[in-house]
Design a protein around this motif. Sequence first.
Motif, mmCIF file in Angstrom:
data_model
loop_
_atom_site.group_PDB
_atom_site.id
_atom_site.type_symbol
_atom_site.label_atom_id
_atom_site.label_comp_id
_atom_site.label_asym_id
_atom_site.label_seq_id
_atom_site.Cartn_x
_atom_site.Cartn_y
_atom_site.Cartn_z
ATOM 1 N N GLY A 76 1.007 -1.108 0.077
ATOM 2 C CA GLY A 76 -0.010 0.183 -0.017
ATOM 3 C C GLY A 76 0.901 1.307 0.011
ATOM 4 O O GLY A 76 0.427 2.372 0.294
ATOM 5 N N TYR A 77 2.011 1.089 -0.261
ATOM 6 C CA TYR A 77 2.879 2.286 -0.055
ATOM 7 C C TYR A 77 2.868 3.438 -0.959
ATOM 8 O O TYR A 77 2.619 4.627 -0.722
ATOM 9 N N GLY A 82 2.579 9.898 -0.781
ATOM 10 C CA GLY A 82 2.363 11.135 -0.785
ATOM 11 C C GLY A 82 1.793 12.135 0.285
ATOM 12 O O GLY A 82 1.565 13.379 0.354
ATOM 13 N N GLU A 83 1.448 11.155 1.505
ATOM 14 C CA GLU A 83 0.801 12.006 2.530
ATOM 15 C C GLU A 83 1.567 11.853 3.817
ATOM 16 O O GLU A 83 1.451 12.458 4.995
ATOM 17 N N MET A 88 4.790 17.689 -0.201
ATOM 18 C CA MET A 88 5.773 16.710 -0.954
ATOM 19 C C MET A 88 5.075 15.742 -1.712
ATOM 20 O O MET A 88 4.375 15.036 -0.851
ATOM 21 N N SER A 89 5.333 15.557 -3.171
ATOM 22 C CA SER A 89 5.035 14.662 -3.636
ATOM 23 C C SER A 89 5.498 12.931 -3.231
ATOM 24 O O SER A 89 6.325 12.837 -2.664
ATOM 25 N N ALA A 90 4.644 12.150 -3.608
ATOM 26 C CA ALA A 90 4.935 10.662 -3.408
ATOM 27 C C ALA A 90 6.402 10.473 -3.938
ATOM 28 O O ALA A 90 7.277 9.720 -3.150
#
Length: 136
Positions: A76-77, A82-83, A88-90
């Motif tokens: 589920g990474y 992204g959270e 900051m983007s994933a």
Amino acid sequence: MRKWITLIAVLMMAGLLAACDGGSDGDVLAYEDLPATGDAARGEELFTQSINRTPTCISCHAVEGEGGAASPSLAGYGAIAGERVPDMSAREYSFWAIVDVRRFTTPGYNNVMYDGYGDKLSPQDIADLIAYMLEL
């Protein structure tokens, strides 16, 4: 004569310190150096391989189910990366998690991750690994 010995000793120490420095700022991989896209299929292969004598990712990180005592599962990474850090983007978070392993630590874990991936993997290798991880 003593001045020459002192001068030689100082120059030798300077050389040793430079050799131990690990590189100049010009040698440090930056997020901007990452190719725009990665190949997830190749990233999946790299995940299970040692590259330039690095530990394999799979040796510590599960991609399904529970993580181990030392390392979190990456199941589920893609949905949570992204959270992790506001603004900051994933993809960027993943880059820093690989290249600068001391920057982030997953809650509940100590940071024991190998810290040489930024030196041993090419920018394309890292982009490919990230593409794979974001599909998990």
